[in-house]
Design a protein around this motif. Structure first.
Motif, PDB file in Angstrom:
ATOM      1  N   ARG A  99       0.958  17.620 -28.744  1.00  0.00           N
ATOM      2  CA  ARG A  99       0.817  16.458 -27.862  1.00  0.00           C
ATOM      3  C   ARG A  99       0.633  15.214 -28.721  1.00  0.00           C
ATOM      4  N   LYS A 100       1.255  14.138 -28.267  1.00  0.00           N
ATOM      5  CA  LYS A 100       1.101  12.869 -28.975  1.00  0.00           C
ATOM      6  C   LYS A 100       1.033  11.747 -27.946  1.00  0.00           C
ATOM      7  N   ASP A 101      -0.013  10.953 -27.996  1.00  0.00           N
ATOM      8  CA  ASP A 101      -0.158   9.763 -27.147  1.00  0.00           C
ATOM      9  C   ASP A 101      -0.211   8.540 -28.051  1.00  0.00           C
ATOM     10  N   GLY A 102       0.420   7.440 -27.619  1.00  0.00           N
ATOM     11  CA  GLY A 102       0.341   6.178 -28.355  1.00  0.00           C
ATOM     12  C   GLY A 102       0.962   6.286 -29.736  1.00  0.00           C
ATOM     13  N   ASN A 103       0.373   5.600 -30.688  1.00  0.00           N
ATOM     14  CA  ASN A 103       0.892   5.559 -32.046  1.00  0.00           C
ATOM     15  C   ASN A 103      -0.249   5.839 -33.037  1.00  0.00           C
ATOM     16  N   PRO A 104      -0.562   7.131 -33.206  1.00  0.00           N
ATOM     17  CA  PRO A 104      -1.704   7.477 -34.059  1.00  0.00           C
ATOM     18  C   PRO A 104      -1.534   6.989 -35.501  1.00  0.00           C
ATOM     19  N   GLU A 105      -0.290   7.064 -36.041  1.00  0.00           N
ATOM     20  CA  GLU A 105      -0.079   6.653 -37.434  1.00  0.00           C
ATOM     21  C   GLU A 105      -0.518   5.205 -37.632  1.00  0.00           C
ATOM     22  N   LYS A 106      -0.099   4.355 -36.686  1.00  0.00           N
ATOM     23  CA  LYS A 106      -0.436   2.933 -36.786  1.00  0.00           C
ATOM     24  C   LYS A 106      -1.950   2.725 -36.664  1.00  0.00           C
ATOM     25  N   LEU A 156     -13.412   3.816 -30.899  1.00  0.00           N
ATOM     26  CA  LEU A 156     -12.633   4.980 -31.316  1.00  0.00           C
ATOM     27  C   LEU A 156     -11.179   4.733 -30.905  1.00  0.00           C
ATOM     28  N   THR A 157     -10.319   4.460 -31.883  1.00  0.00           N
ATOM     29  CA  THR A 157      -8.937   4.071 -31.552  1.00  0.00           C
ATOM     30  C   THR A 157      -7.936   5.204 -31.695  1.00  0.00           C
ATOM     31  N   ALA A 158      -8.258   6.209 -32.480  1.00  0.00           N
ATOM     32  CA  ALA A 158      -7.311   7.315 -32.627  1.00  0.00           C
ATOM     33  C   ALA A 158      -8.035   8.603 -32.978  1.00  0.00           C
ATOM     34  N   LEU A 159      -7.426   9.713 -32.561  1.00  0.00           N
ATOM     35  CA  LEU A 159      -7.978  11.022 -32.888  1.00  0.00           C
ATOM     36  C   LEU A 159      -6.846  11.983 -33.238  1.00  0.00           C
ATOM     37  N   LEU A 160      -7.011  12.668 -34.356  1.00  0.00           N
ATOM     38  CA  LEU A 160      -6.077  13.714 -34.747  1.00  0.00           C
ATOM     39  C   LEU A 160      -6.807  15.059 -34.698  1.00  0.00           C
ATOM     40  N   VAL A 161      -6.180  16.025 -34.050  1.00  0.00           N
ATOM     41  CA  VAL A 161      -6.730  17.378 -34.010  1.00  0.00           C
ATOM     42  C   VAL A 161      -5.708  18.300 -34.662  1.00  0.00           C
ATOM     43  N   ASN A 162      -6.079  18.895 -35.776  1.00  0.00           N
ATOM     44  CA  ASN A 162      -5.180  19.826 -36.466  1.00  0.00           C
ATOM     45  C   ASN A 162      -5.855  21.192 -36.458  1.00  0.00           C
ATOM     46  N   PRO A 194     -11.274  15.392 -25.731  1.00  0.00           N
ATOM     47  CA  PRO A 194     -11.170  13.980 -25.349  1.00  0.00           C
ATOM     48  C   PRO A 194      -9.737  13.466 -25.200  1.00  0.00           C
ATOM     49  N   ALA A 195      -8.729  14.363 -25.152  1.00  0.00           N
ATOM     50  CA  ALA A 195      -7.391  13.880 -24.789  1.00  0.00           C
ATOM     51  C   ALA A 195      -7.518  13.184 -23.438  1.00  0.00           C
ATOM     52  N   GLY A 196      -6.846  12.078 -23.289  1.00  0.00           N
ATOM     53  CA  GLY A 196      -6.945  11.330 -22.037  1.00  0.00           C
ATOM     54  C   GLY A 196      -7.926  10.180 -22.107  1.00  0.00           C
ATOM     55  N   ALA A 197      -8.796  10.202 -23.108  1.00  0.00           N
ATOM     56  CA  ALA A 197      -9.815   9.157 -23.231  1.00  0.00           C
ATOM     57  C   ALA A 197      -9.557   8.265 -24.440  1.00  0.00           C
ATOM     58  N   ILE A 198      -8.506   8.580 -25.208  1.00  0.00           N
ATOM     59  CA  ILE A 198      -8.234   7.851 -26.455  1.00  0.00           C
ATOM     60  C   ILE A 198      -6.769   7.435 -26.469  1.00  0.00           C
ATOM     61  N   ASP A 199      -6.503   6.150 -26.767  1.00  0.00           N
ATOM     62  CA  ASP A 199      -5.135   5.612 -26.690  1.00  0.00           C
ATOM     63  C   ASP A 199      -4.169   6.325 -27.624  1.00  0.00           C
ATOM     64  N   ASN A 200      -4.634   6.600 -28.822  1.00  0.00           N
ATOM     65  CA  ASN A 200      -3.749   7.201 -29.819  1.00  0.00           C
ATOM     66  C   ASN A 200      -4.291   8.573 -30.177  1.00  0.00           C
ATOM     67  N   TYR A 201      -3.516   9.584 -29.826  1.00  0.00           N
ATOM     68  CA  TYR A 201      -4.028  10.948 -29.939  1.00  0.00           C
ATOM     69  C   TYR A 201      -2.910  11.872 -30.381  1.00  0.00           C
ATOM     70  N   GLN A 202      -3.212  12.737 -31.315  1.00  0.00           N
ATOM     71  CA  GLN A 202      -2.216  13.732 -31.732  1.00  0.00           C
ATOM     72  C   GLN A 202      -2.893  15.087 -31.916  1.00  0.00           C
ATOM     73  N   ALA A 203      -2.288  16.103 -31.301  1.00  0.00           N
ATOM     74  CA  ALA A 203      -2.813  17.463 -31.428  1.00  0.00           C
ATOM     75  C   ALA A 203      -1.762  18.340 -32.084  1.00  0.00           C
ATOM     76  N   GLU A 204      -2.154  19.031 -33.150  1.00  0.00           N
ATOM     77  CA  GLU A 204      -1.225  19.851 -33.928  1.00  0.00           C
ATOM     78  C   GLU A 204      -1.752  21.279 -34.045  1.00  0.00           C
ATOM     79  N   SER A 205      -0.819  22.190 -34.238  1.00  0.00           N
ATOM     80  CA  SER A 205      -1.189  23.604 -34.222  1.00  0.00           C
ATOM     81  C   SER A 205      -0.444  24.385 -35.308  1.00  0.00           C
ATOM     82  N   TRP A 206      -1.088  25.376 -35.863  1.00  0.00           N
ATOM     83  CA  TRP A 206      -0.449  26.273 -36.836  1.00  0.00           C
ATOM     84  C   TRP A 206      -1.101  27.646 -36.762  1.00  0.00           C
TER      85      TRP A 206
END
Lengths: 751, 154
Positions: free
Chosen positions: A349-356, A487-493, A508-520
């Protein structure tokens, strides 16, 4: 007044019949008569089940309600019949509860799993009771020749006030059996509930405290033999050869042989996980004799090569899994997980622009959390009974997914499903472990070969070293804060061995503009299985510890910080797939804040908070603790939970207390490690289980009062307490705890 | 094999077993008293607790040859009708979840109260620390032990 369609007219399996001795028996499919929307069906968790059953009313007024689901401590055997009894309007003291056997004609999906018993059967159970009551009313109206709507019921009696007539259910039951089953019935107003919401004692309480044979391991039958298995000492190993010559002459030993648990061409279903494909069976007259033979046996093992395993998962297409060769060690597991966390992972999942947001951050906080493999350690070791004849089989024992087991046993024995009976015994704990019933196959094969009834018992060591563990997990969280501490961005790996714990759409997905969730994931030959609140049991601990650390960094109260995020998610959610109700989530936090005397306790005791949503329910906890002699002392745990309507409050509270103690125990001490494929713990002298002296002194459970249909309770209180504890331990010691178990070691016993 | 005359729950029992057989398996396999549970086999979990002349012992570590004429009491013999104060307290507090460990818990608690009818919290914890409850009913166990103590002392 709620009028609901019973859908009975369309479904032939809901039948009314007269009992031989006089009385009414009503069979019904509890879930099939509940109308779930396609959306609700889609949202059902992986492990869900339908509930069917029957009730009967004898001519003496005694009501028997079959409890179709296995009972393993969740107390469904009391709670589910309470719901039927409520709508039937009988005195709870007149109700007898019986455990139903596995019966795929009368019932279906007799499962324990996913905390879904009450949720998925709620409406169907009510309808069952209400249908029977309606039929009794119809029969009385006919006999008294009075209008149906003038008749009322009260605790097992039918009344017509105008003519001063009254009759017991028992006396009217035979006549009611001849009434056709209604197409729609009236359900009680919730304000009229008398049994639901009033605590009732465990229906098996007296049997438990007097030591009656309730459990599978208590099974004895005429001519029964006892069997044990010898499985490889290490994951990655298989049987090479064994020597049974000395064993055969040992006292009480009947036979020693190898057996294949599954045939090579068997297509495995979701719960057909089998750790060791070939094991040695030792069969004898008594447990002690077989145990002695087991100690004396010489077996040679050898490493296996990588092999493919065909699987039909719970949903979706058939898969081919590659089971890697190798003798794995925990140190290698840790190194591999760290390596994976820095590699490119699947973005779920990716919301907004987490990299930026990370580029523009004023401050970045990054933390990594880990948790080890865990053994379920049910107090009743794995066991099962089978009596296999030429063309039929009788099995009995503790099982979570009996219907699936029956199919597997049928295939393995070559006996049709209709000729296999499975009796469901009380489970001496399940927690997910007894969904994977390879031992039922093992005993069936042993009984078939011995042509005798056989009880298979695992020693504690067989049980603990036999696989089906909670996976090993890791998650790396990275947060961006702007110059104003937002809190402007959150990454979950997140990843694991061999399963990822990620739930990408949870808070907290849904509460943060820039969000990325990754899985392995990392493959392994160590087998895993569901463990109380699968994946949630790790994600909650990491996420809620990380949020605590961010709250501190932005200088906010940990509860207020969470409430601000939830407020954002409620009013202006980011994305559309968020799978929680932010207001109910905030509700449990507010309740726990009020009940725990948050931030207002004495200076010795330190508090930590956490909240989580899983299995359709919301739980928040505050742990109060002190730190004495380098050890945590849990003074109190306050728990707020929103699981909708509570059926049996005191038993519900007990289940929450259990989830909390279990969570604290696993957080502090739970761990199974490996060296060259060998589990490094095999019994309770090395595997540390929480003891009474380490348990919270007090647990205070509060339910949010609402009229929402009931949801899960067996699992939701388990995950958050890991984090509430970690956050309290930080307050007490100044140290953050990232890696479970937080304490480890072993309890020194006096005895 | 050897013959032993045992006094179990006030009854004489003659059994013929391997003298190294632990009491636990004599109770379960030979006498079919299955209330006493197997949990670990190494005296670490307490599920197999019985009374030997009134003292709580782990029956999985008690060879039958060492019992002699000592009185053995199991959960089935603790009371005739399940009304021992500890059993009553367990029902009042509705302690059990899965229930597997509870016979052992009750046997440890009843032996404690026999020797010390007024235990402190610490004394309860010390006495009960050898009994694992995987479901986590510890707070209820503590409460039930106190209720039983009050009822014995009343």
């Amino acid at each position: 007044m709620t009028l609901v369609k019973t859908a009975i007219g369309r479904r032939s399996f809901i039948k009314s019949s007269a009992l031989a001795g006089g009385g009414l028996m009503l069979g019904f499919n509890w879930l099939a008569s509940c109308k779930m929307t396609p959306e609700e069906v889609r949202n059902l968790p992986k492990e869900w089940f339908e509930i069917n059953g029957y009730l009967k009313i004898a001519d003496n007024g005694q009501v028997t309600i079959m409890s179709p689901n296995p009972e393993g401590g969740q107390n469904v055997k009391t709670a589910m019949p309470m719901i039927v009894a409520e709508e039937l309007d009988v005195d709870w003291n007149d109700v007898i509860v019986e455990q139903a056997p596995l019966n795929t004609d009368l019932y279906s999906r007799q499962f324990i799993g996913g905390s879904q018993a009450i949720r998925t059967s709620w409406e169907g159970l009510r309808m069952a009771g209400a249908s029977a009551r309606h039929m009794l009313l119809m029969a009385a109206a006919e006999e008294w020749q009075v209008p149906l709507e003038e008749i009322t019921t009260e605790s097992g009696k039918i009344k017509h006030t105008a003519s001063d007539k009254s009759i017991s259910y028992g006396a009217m039951a035979s006549a009611a059996a001849k009434v056709s089953v209604p197409e729609e019935v009236v359900l009680k107003e919730r304000s009229d509930f008398k049994i639901i919401g009033a605590s009732k004692k465990n229906v098996d309480g007296l049997k438990i405290v007097t030591g009656k044979p309730l459990f599978g391991i208590d099974t004895y039958s005429e001519g029964m033999l006892t069997a044990m298995i010898v499985h490889p000492p290490a994951f990655g190993m298989k049987l090479k050869s064994y020597d049974n010559t000395t064993l055969i002459s040992m006292p009480g030993i009947r036979d020693v042989f190898t057996l294949k648990v599954l045939e090579d061409d068997y297509l495995r279903q979701h719960f057909d996980t089998c750790t060791f494909l070939e094991v040695v069976a030792i069969v004898g007259n008594s447990t002690w004799e077989v145990m002695n033979a087991k100690k004396a046996i010489t077996v040679e093992w050898e490493p296996f090569e990588t092999y493919a395993e065909e699987r039909q998962p719970y949903r979706g297409p058939q898969q081919t899994l590659s089971i890697p060769s190798g003798l794995e060690s925990s140190e290698d597991h840790k190194a591999k997980m760290m390596e994976m966390a820095s590699k490119k992972a699947d973005v779920v999942r990716k919301d907004g622009n987490p990299e930026k947001a990370f580029r523009n951050a004023a401050k970045i906080i990054e933390r990594t959390y880990t948790a080890p493999f865990l053994a379920h350690n049910c107090m009743e070791p794995m066991n099962f009974f089978a009596d296999v004849k030429n063309d039929s089989a009788q099995l009995s024992g503790p099982l979570q997914k009996a219907e699936l087991t029956e199919k597997a046993v049928s295939t393995r024995l070559g006996i049709p499903v209709e000729k296999i009976d499975i009796e469901l015994t009380r489970l001496g704990g399940g927690y997910g472990r007894r969904s994977y019933a390879h031992w039922a196959l093992e005993v069936a094969v042993i009984s078939q070969k011995m042509k005798a009834p056989v009880k298979l018992v695992y020693t504690r060591e067989d049980d603990m070293t036999g696989g089906i563990y909670r996976p090993m997990y890791q998650v790396r969280y990275k947060a961006a804060l702007d110059a104003k501490n937002n809190l402007t961005a959150l990454l979950v790996n997140a990843g694991g061995i061999p399963e990822s714990p990620l739930y990408a759409n949870r808070f907290p997905a849904g509460a943060i503009d820039n969000y990325q969730a990754e899985s392995w994931t990392i493959p392994t030959n160590i087998t895993i299985g569901s463990f109380r609140a699968p994946r949630s049991n790790f994600m909650a601990s990491a996420e809620q510890s990380f949020l605590d650390e961010i709250a501190e960094a932005v200088e906010k109260d940990p509860i207020d910080f969470r409430l601000e995020l939830l407020d954002r998610a409620a009013k202006n959610p980011v994305g559309e797939k968020n799978d929680y109700d932010a207001e109910r989530y905030a509700g449990v936090l507010k309740l726990v804040k009020e009940k725990s005397n948050w931030n207002n306790n004495n200076s010795n005791s330190k508090q930590g908070v956490a909240a989580y949503f899983c299995h359709n329910s919301y739980a928040a906890q505050v742990v109060d603790m002190t730190w004495e002699n380098d050890q945590p002392k849990i003074q109190k745990v306050t728990c707020a939970i929103d699981c909708g309507i509570v059926i049996n409050p005191d038993a519900a509270s007990n289940l929450c207390e259990g989830g909390i103690v279990d969570g604290i125990g696993n957080a502090l001490y739970g761990e199974l490690t490996f060296k060259d494929g060998v589990p490094q713990k095999s019994n309770f002298d090395s595997y540390r289980m929480i003891r009474i002296s380490e348990s919270p002194k007090e647990i205070d459970v509060h339910f949010v009062k609402n009229d929402i249909d009931p949801t899960g309770l067996g699992e939701p209180t388990f995950p958050p307490v890991f984090a509430a504890l970690a956050n309290a331990m930080y307050k007490a010691t100044g140290k953050r705890f990232y890696n479970q178990p937080f304490i480890g070691g072993i309890t020194k016993l006096n005895s | 094999m050897a013959k032993f005359n045992l006094n179990i729950n006030g009854k004489e029992r003659e059994i013929d077993v391997d003298p190294t057989t632990p009491m636990l398996w004599v109770l379960r396999d030979q006498i079919k008293l299955v209330g006493t549970k197997y949990g670990c086999g190494i005296a670490q979990c307490g599920a197999c607790t019985v009374h030997l002349d009134g003292t709580a012992v782990r029956s999985c570590q008690l060879p039958i040859s060492s019992v002699g004429d000592k009185e053995i009491t199991t959960i089935e013999g603790l009371s005739e009708k399940g009304d021992h104060p500890v059993q009553q307290a367990w029902l009042e507090v509705d302690v059990p979840q899965c229930g597997y460990c509870q016979a052992g818990q009750i046997m440890t608690a009843s032996a404690l109260l026999e020797k010390n009818p007024n235990p402190t919290d610490e004394e309860i914890e010390t006495a009960m620390n050898g009994n694992i409850c995987r479901c986590g009913t510890y707070t209820r166990i503590k409460k039930a032990v106190k209720i039983a103590a009050n009822s014995i002392n009343a």
